[in-house]
Design an enzyme around this catalytic site. Structure first.
Site, PDB file in Angstrom:
ATOM      1  CG  HIS A 151      -0.198   0.352   2.492  1.00  0.00           C
ATOM      2  ND1 HIS A 151       0.566  -0.578   3.160  1.00  0.00           N
ATOM      3  CD2 HIS A 151      -0.089   1.491   3.195  1.00  0.00           C
ATOM      4  CE1 HIS A 151       1.102  -0.012   4.226  1.00  0.00           C
ATOM      5  NE2 HIS A 151       0.733   1.252   4.274  1.00  0.00           N
TER       6      HIS A 151
HETATM    7  C1  UD1 Z   1      -2.171   5.216   6.092  1.00  0.00           C
HETATM    8  C2  UD1 Z   1      -0.906   5.675   6.819  1.00  0.00           C
HETATM    9  C3  UD1 Z   1       0.168   4.599   6.683  1.00  0.00           C
HETATM   10  C4  UD1 Z   1      -0.354   3.257   7.149  1.00  0.00           C
HETATM   11  C5  UD1 Z   1      -1.621   2.917   6.375  1.00  0.00           C
HETATM   12  C6  UD1 Z   1      -2.222   1.596   6.755  1.00  0.00           C
HETATM   13  C7  UD1 Z   1      -0.472   8.116   6.816  1.00  0.00           C
HETATM   14  C8  UD1 Z   1       0.332   9.182   6.199  1.00  0.00           C
HETATM   15  N1  UD1 Z   1      -0.384   6.903   6.225  1.00  0.00           N
HETATM   16  O1  UD1 Z   1      -1.882   5.112   4.706  1.00  0.00           O
HETATM   17  O2  UD1 Z   1       1.281   4.972   7.466  1.00  0.00           O
HETATM   18  O3  UD1 Z   1       0.633   2.271   6.930  1.00  0.00           O
HETATM   19  O4  UD1 Z   1      -2.572   3.956   6.609  1.00  0.00           O
HETATM   20  O5  UD1 Z   1      -3.351   1.337   5.993  1.00  0.00           O
HETATM   21  O6  UD1 Z   1      -1.162   8.354   7.788  1.00  0.00           O
HETATM   22  N2  UD1 Z   1      -9.336   4.510   2.028  1.00  0.00           N
HETATM   23  C9  UD1 Z   1     -10.524   3.862   1.991  1.00  0.00           C
HETATM   24  N3  UD1 Z   1     -11.073   3.450   3.172  1.00  0.00           N
HETATM   25  C10 UD1 Z   1     -10.487   3.677   4.373  1.00  0.00           C
HETATM   26  C11 UD1 Z   1      -9.255   4.351   4.395  1.00  0.00           C
HETATM   27  C12 UD1 Z   1      -8.689   4.759   3.216  1.00  0.00           C
HETATM   28  O7  UD1 Z   1     -11.111   3.620   0.945  1.00  0.00           O
HETATM   29  O8  UD1 Z   1     -11.054   3.267   5.410  1.00  0.00           O
HETATM   30  C13 UD1 Z   1      -8.722   4.940   0.761  1.00  0.00           C
HETATM   31  C14 UD1 Z   1      -9.019   6.390   0.504  1.00  0.00           C
HETATM   32  O9  UD1 Z   1      -9.480   6.519  -0.778  1.00  0.00           O
HETATM   33  C15 UD1 Z   1      -7.675   7.082   0.660  1.00  0.00           C
HETATM   34  C16 UD1 Z   1      -6.664   5.964   0.476  1.00  0.00           C
HETATM   35  O10 UD1 Z   1      -7.322   4.750   0.815  1.00  0.00           O
HETATM   36  O11 UD1 Z   1      -7.507   8.107  -0.249  1.00  0.00           O
HETATM   37  C17 UD1 Z   1      -5.476   6.155   1.353  1.00  0.00           C
HETATM   38  O12 UD1 Z   1      -5.839   6.325   2.720  1.00  0.00           O
HETATM   39  P1  UD1 Z   1      -4.937   7.218   3.711  1.00  0.00           P
HETATM   40  O13 UD1 Z   1      -5.406   7.104   5.116  1.00  0.00           O
HETATM   41  O14 UD1 Z   1      -4.746   8.565   3.153  1.00  0.00           O
HETATM   42  O15 UD1 Z   1      -3.512   6.548   3.618  1.00  0.00           O
HETATM   43  P2  UD1 Z   1      -3.056   5.034   3.611  1.00  0.00           P
HETATM   44  O16 UD1 Z   1      -2.458   4.754   2.292  1.00  0.00           O
HETATM   45  O17 UD1 Z   1      -4.119   4.091   4.103  1.00  0.00           O
END
Ligand code: UD1
Length: 365
Positions: free
Chosen positions: A206
């Site tokens: 991821h």
């Molecule tokens: C975040 C953390 C990372 C951690 C990871 C675990 C930061 C900077 N990054 O990254 O350190 O390893 O979580 O998963 O805080 N999304 C969904 N559903 C959710 C959450 C996210 O669909 O419940 C999608 C959204 O479209 C979002 C993307 O995933 O844009 C990324 O989510 P985000 O929380 O920004 O970062 P992660 O890549 O999950």
């Protein structure tokens, strides 16, 4: 009035780190509230962990959701401050390295509330990782820095943090793993997913550096292609990765692979699948530690790790997105010549107890 402590969680890797602490707080009758920023909000990224780990419903939910880094961090700053000024809080505990960690630490510190950071001092020395920025800044403003391994203590001292704030307490992720090992063992997932013990690989991916650009994601798919020729691959896919596979039109590249593709899975299922696997390919931080504890070979698809003990004493090897390295280590694993790993100091299930003892002593609870 008993002193009140706020425990903050936001994203998936936070939930397992807070569970053992809540258990210990309850045992010691410490007055606390659980705050969920809502950085992760899907059932599979959040609620399933509360259910699996018996974490109570958050007392306060900020419902932040996804956004760019600036917007997400800013929203947490605004919403958490509103909450924190409402009552007298003696300590805010943050965990890990996500945006919620930094944002909540910053709000608390500016309101002159003490901050404890669990998993302090880990450094990848790669400032392109959002997590590295979060770690560095959180540690600079924390009053209690709880570390998982000795390298973290060295990093913090080098950054000028005074020794009396640093506590080498071990790894709280291993507390929760040990607490749930028996329950996870009882699940019969091999039948459910048509897998055989030691005859499949587990993948998670991821990191923006692996999945946000088409060329990078293609390199990872190339490694997966090699791996699935040797063994069946189980791949619970992160929403970010899924979105990008679709965006870059790469879904067809994995269509015919020897691959079980599924949505993200819960803690207990994942633990069961880790312990029965032949090897793990990941870019996660926590999985490098969990696999090392379980003594399952883990190949890390990153340029470096902030958890060097997993390489020196655990079962971890850094392969980046290098197909040559991937082939070499996959072959080593299949010919049973791969390193076996050792027990790691203070990864013993007692970390939450050590943290709570220190908090009680210092806050006079
Ligand atoms: C975040 C953390 C990372 C951690 C990871 C675990 C930061 C900077 N990054 O990254 O350190 O390893 O979580 O998963 O805080 N999304 C969904 N559903 C959710 C959450 C996210 O669909 O419940 C999608 C959204 O479209 C979002 C993307 O995933 O844009 C990324 O989510 P985000 O929380 O920004 O970062 P992660 O890549 O999950």
């Amino acid at each position: 009035m008993p002193k009140l402590i706020y425990l903050v969680v936001g994203a998936r890797p936070n939930f397992m780190k807070i569970a053992p602490l809540i258990k210990e707080f309850k045992k010691e009758k410490i007055n606390f509230k659980l705050i969920h920023t809502g950085q992760h909000y899907d059932y599979n990224m959040s609620k399933v962990f509360f259910d699996d780990l018996g974490i109570p419903e958050p007392d306060i939910h900020l419902n932040i959701g996804s956004a760019s880094h600036a917007v997400q961090t800013a929203k947490i700053l605004i919403e958490f401050e509103k909450v924190l000024v409402r009552e007298k809080v003696s300590l805010v505990v943050v965990v890990g390295d996500v945006n919620s960690t930094l944002a909540c630490a910053l709000v608390a510190k500016k309101l002159h509330i003490k901050v404890a950071h669990i998993e302090a001092g880990l450094r990848s020395f790669n400032m392109e990782m959002p997590e590295e920025i979060n770690r560095l800044l959180t540690d600079q403003i924390s009053d209690f820095l709880f570390t998982t391994e000795k390298s973290a203590v060295i990093n913090l001292k080098r950054e000028g943090i005074s020794s009396d704030k640093i506590f080498f307490v071990g790894n709280i992720m291993i507390d929760v793993l040990i607490m749930n090992l028996e329950k996870a063992k009882e699940l019969n997932l091999l039948d459910k997913y048509e897998l055989k013990k030691n005859k499949y690989a587990l993948i998670t991916l991821h990191r923006p550096s692996n999945v946000d650009k088409k060329e990078d994601l293609k390199k990872m798919l190339n490694i997966i292609k090699f791996l699935q020729e040797k063994v069946k691959v189980f791949f619970p896919i992160h929403p970010r990765t899924k979105k990008n596979l679709e965006l870059f039109d790469l879904e067809k590249d994995i269509e015919n692979m020897n691959l079980y593709l599924t949505k993200p899975i819960g803690y207990l299922e994942f633990l069961n699948l880790m312990m029965n696997s032949k090897l793990i390919l990941t870019d996660s931080g926590g999985i490098q530690e969990e696999a090392s504890f379980l003594k399952i070979p883990v190949l890390t698809a990153r340029k470096e790790t902030e958890r060097p003990i997993t390489i020196d004493e655990g079962t971890n090897t850094i392969i980046g997105n290098d197909i040559i390295k991937a082939k070499r280590y996959i072959q080593e694993i299949f010919s049973n010549n791969y390193k076996k790993g050792k027990d790691i100091e203070k990864w013993d299930g007692q970390t939450a107890k050590r943290i709570v003892r220190i908090i009680k002593e210092n806050l006079n609870i």
